[in-house]
Design a protein around this motif. Structure first.
Motif, PDB file in Angstrom:
ATOM      1  N   ILE A 188      -2.364   5.645 -39.802  1.00 39.59           N
ATOM      2  CA  ILE A 188      -1.660   4.441 -39.317  1.00 39.59           C
ATOM      3  C   ILE A 188      -1.104   3.670 -40.517  1.00 39.59           C
ATOM      4  O   ILE A 188       0.055   3.230 -40.507  1.00 39.59           O
ATOM      5  CB  ILE A 188      -2.626   3.544 -38.504  1.00 39.59           C
ATOM      6  CG1 ILE A 188      -3.138   4.269 -37.267  1.00 39.59           C
ATOM      7  CG2 ILE A 188      -1.921   2.251 -38.092  1.00 39.59           C
ATOM      8  CD1 ILE A 188      -4.315   3.564 -36.586  1.00 39.59           C
ATOM      9  N   MET A 230       8.456   3.854 -31.817  1.00 40.65           N
ATOM     10  CA  MET A 230       7.044   4.134 -32.049  1.00 40.65           C
ATOM     11  C   MET A 230       6.816   4.397 -33.535  1.00 40.65           C
ATOM     12  O   MET A 230       7.676   4.955 -34.219  1.00 40.65           O
ATOM     13  CB  MET A 230       6.577   5.339 -31.231  1.00 40.65           C
ATOM     14  CG  MET A 230       6.679   5.163 -29.722  1.00 40.65           C
ATOM     15  SD  MET A 230       5.745   3.746 -29.066  1.00 40.65           S
ATOM     16  CE  MET A 230       4.061   4.299 -29.302  1.00 40.65           C
ATOM     17  N   GLY A 272       1.893   5.346 -41.789  1.00 36.63           N
ATOM     18  CA  GLY A 272       3.035   5.122 -40.907  1.00 36.63           C
ATOM     19  C   GLY A 272       3.723   3.802 -41.217  1.00 36.63           C
ATOM     20  O   GLY A 272       4.964   3.720 -41.280  1.00 36.63           O
ATOM     21  N   SER A 313       5.074  11.714 -38.586  1.00 40.00           N
ATOM     22  CA  SER A 313       4.871  12.579 -37.410  1.00 40.00           C
ATOM     23  C   SER A 313       3.385  12.838 -37.130  1.00 40.00           C
ATOM     24  O   SER A 313       3.025  13.172 -35.995  1.00 40.00           O
ATOM     25  CB  SER A 313       5.611  13.898 -37.602  1.00 40.00           C
ATOM     26  OG  SER A 313       5.129  14.556 -38.766  1.00 40.00           O
ATOM     27  N   ASP A 364      -0.726   5.715 -32.551  1.00 43.34           N
ATOM     28  CA  ASP A 364       0.711   5.465 -32.449  1.00 43.34           C
ATOM     29  C   ASP A 364       0.937   4.150 -31.696  1.00 43.34           C
ATOM     30  O   ASP A 364       0.353   3.933 -30.638  1.00 43.34           O
ATOM     31  CB  ASP A 364       1.405   6.623 -31.729  1.00 43.34           C
ATOM     32  CG  ASP A 364       2.868   6.722 -32.094  1.00 43.34           C
ATOM     33  OD1 ASP A 364       3.325   5.912 -32.919  1.00 43.34           O
ATOM     34  OD2 ASP A 364       3.553   7.616 -31.566  1.00 43.34           O
ATOM     35  N   THR A 365       1.778   3.307 -32.244  1.00 45.74           N
ATOM     36  CA  THR A 365       1.931   1.960 -31.671  1.00 45.74           C
ATOM     37  C   THR A 365       3.396   1.536 -31.667  1.00 45.74           C
ATOM     38  O   THR A 365       4.220   2.122 -32.371  1.00 45.74           O
ATOM     39  CB  THR A 365       1.062   0.952 -32.464  1.00 45.74           C
ATOM     40  OG1 THR A 365       1.040  -0.304 -31.800  1.00 45.74           O
ATOM     41  CG2 THR A 365       1.568   0.764 -33.896  1.00 45.74           C
ATOM     42  N   LEU A 408       1.210  10.853 -36.643  1.00 47.22           N
ATOM     43  CA  LEU A 408       0.691   9.844 -35.714  1.00 47.22           C
ATOM     44  C   LEU A 408       1.079  10.117 -34.262  1.00 47.22           C
ATOM     45  O   LEU A 408       0.489   9.540 -33.340  1.00 47.22           O
ATOM     46  CB  LEU A 408       1.241   8.463 -36.086  1.00 47.22           C
ATOM     47  CG  LEU A 408       0.464   7.628 -37.098  1.00 47.22           C
ATOM     48  CD1 LEU A 408       1.202   6.326 -37.347  1.00 47.22           C
ATOM     49  CD2 LEU A 408      -0.947   7.359 -36.623  1.00 47.22           C
ATOM     50  N   LYS A 409       2.073  10.984 -34.064  1.00 47.07           N
ATOM     51  CA  LYS A 409       2.575  11.217 -32.694  1.00 47.07           C
ATOM     52  C   LYS A 409       1.461  11.765 -31.810  1.00 47.07           C
ATOM     53  O   LYS A 409       0.685  12.618 -32.221  1.00 47.07           O
ATOM     54  CB  LYS A 409       3.747  12.193 -32.731  1.00 47.07           C
ATOM     55  CG  LYS A 409       5.033  11.555 -33.222  1.00 47.07           C
ATOM     56  CD  LYS A 409       6.182  12.524 -33.180  1.00 47.07           C
ATOM     57  CE  LYS A 409       7.463  11.841 -33.648  1.00 47.07           C
ATOM     58  NZ  LYS A 409       8.581  12.785 -33.787  1.00 47.07           N
ATOM     59  N   GLY A 460       5.040   6.546 -34.823  1.00 42.58           N
ATOM     60  CA  GLY A 460       5.034   7.989 -35.052  1.00 42.58           C
ATOM     61  C   GLY A 460       6.387   8.538 -35.471  1.00 42.58           C
ATOM     62  O   GLY A 460       6.472   9.648 -36.011  1.00 42.58           O
TER      63      GLY A 460
END
Lengths: 377, 49
Positions: free
Chosen positions: A195, A48, A198, A54, A62-63, A56-57, A50
């Protein structure tokens, strides 16, 4: 005629309103259902985003990242699909890589739905279809047709003016939800900027050598059927463009504008060591000259308005009654990606990425997209 | 997050007042207009659209 109401009529009218709201909710909730992506023979691991940032978790941003490792060590390439979820050739190309590619040397990393929250809604007042169906020999696969931007349910309100954090560039307010205006991203920024961060962190932490971001644009947009390259990636992109031309694929080459900020080909090239590339195909369902916007237009790219525009010399791509079908658009992207791997291996022999099994333009035009979509278990 | 909660609370309040008005309204046309307004408010309250 009397219009006298009472508590009974109020109850009946509210019940009807509730039924309508329920039906509308069911329609909107269809967009929240995840697309099925099948792990192909080359997929070694799914992570993931994330894990790299972190913040994004447990968020809508999260993708999934699909990692395809070859048996021999080499370089690392990253392909981004779905940066704009209303540009289906981008994410369909990424999905076909996940389900078909088999790296032999090095690693291929694929994020098929980079802006996942953009897949959960449509652009308002665009009358876009909610999805499209690809026929296969064993049945059908359905994929969502999302929005260019992050879902405002997950990020709101839009400001009057969007100011890109690291450059001060000023854009219209709605661009604040455009992932391809948010790079390199910001830890304390909005969801779209998180995003972007990330993805930037993934590239830095995993030492990604080559990043290819897949897009589509309307036929009246000047940068179309084109490669946009950061200056460090320009020699490689020039070789790729020439090789594609020799193969009969007409493709342009554009330098990444230094003063257009927030885009992958500019910011990832400036802020990381990766060679940053963006590619565009022609999608009439995004254009201003289109007529009815439905699943057929997204799949076939056929539109009478664009035929007329081409006859008037107003387009930047050849366009006739045959349109630009999704097979052609995905085939162009995948053939170009394959060419990038070949040229990259020639220019950087110490860290090659060699990938087998990528469906090419002529394969997809002959066999259809469905021939390369796996059956979900 | 706090801003979203305040936003939803305001929507709930407006929705409540509209429902009260529909209940007390004596003209069926105004009841229908009020009911139409409740549909997008309900979808937004549930964060569906």
């Amino acid at each position: 005629m009397t219009w006298r109401g009472n508590k009974a009529t109020a109850g009946i009218i509210l019940a009807v309103a509730l039924i309508i709201a329920y039906a509308a909710a069911q329609s909107f909730l269809v967009m929240a259902q995840d697309d099925v992506i099948v792990k192909g023979p080359g997929v070694s691991e799914i992570r993931m985003l994330g894990e790299y940032f972190s913040g994004l978790k447990n968020t809508a941003g999260d993708t999934e990242i699909y990692i395809l490792r070859g048996p021999k060590p080499g370089g690392r390439a990253l392909v981004l699909g779905g940066t704009h979820p209303n540009e289906p050739s981008g994410y369909m190309s990424a999905i076909l890589l996940i389900e078909n590619a088999r790296p032999q040397v090095g690693e291929l990393w694929v994020i098929p739905q980079s802006n996942l929250t953009g897949f959960t809604h449509n652009d308002a007042q665009e009358a876009s279809p909610q999805g499209f169906t690809i026929p296969t020999s064993w049945g059908e696969r359905y994929f969502r047709y999302g929005s260019r931007a992050t879902n405002p349910i997950n990020q709101w309100p839009d400001p009057d003016i969007y100011i890109h954090a690291s450059s001060g560039q000023r854009l219209s307010g709605s661009e604040v939800r455009n992932l391809n205006r948010a790079f390199p991203g910001r830890a304390d920024g909005n969801l779209t900027e998180k995003i972007a961060l990330g993805i930037t962190e993934l590239i830095c932490q995993e030492n990604i050598d080559l990043t290819i971001d897949l897009h589509e644009a309307s036929p009246e947009y000047p940068v179309i059927n084109a490669i946009v390259a950061h200056e460090r990636a320009m020699p490689m992109a020039a070789s790729v463009a020439m090789n594609l031309q020799l193969d009969g694929i007409n493709i342009g080459l554009e330098p990444s504008p230094a003063n257009l900020r927030g885009l992958t080909h500019r910011e990832l090239g400036d802020h990381t060591d990766t060679l940053a590339i963006l590619m565009e195909t022609a999608n009439p369902s995004q254009g201003r000259l289109r007529g009815r916007t439905d699943e057929a237009l997204a799949l076939t790219g056929k539109d009478d308005g664009y035929v007329k525009a081409a006859q008037l010399g107003r387009l930047f791509v050849p366009y006739d009654e045959g349109g630009h079908p999704l097979e052609e658009r995905v085939g162009r992207h995948l053939t170009s990606i394959n060419e990038f791997f070949i040229v990259y291996a020639e220019m950087y022999p110490e860290s090659p990425v060699t990938v087998e099994g990528i469906p090419l333009l002529w394969d997809i035009e002959k066999n259809g997209l469905g021939a390369y979509l796996l059956q979900p278990k | 997050m706090l801003m979203t909660l305040i936003y939803r609370a305001l929507i709930a309040l407006v929705l409540f007042f509209i429902l009260v008005n529909i209940w007390r309204e004596k003209d069926i046309r105004n009841q229908a207009v009020g009911a139409m307004v409740t549909i997008p408010l309900l979808l937004r309250l549930l964060m569906l659209k």
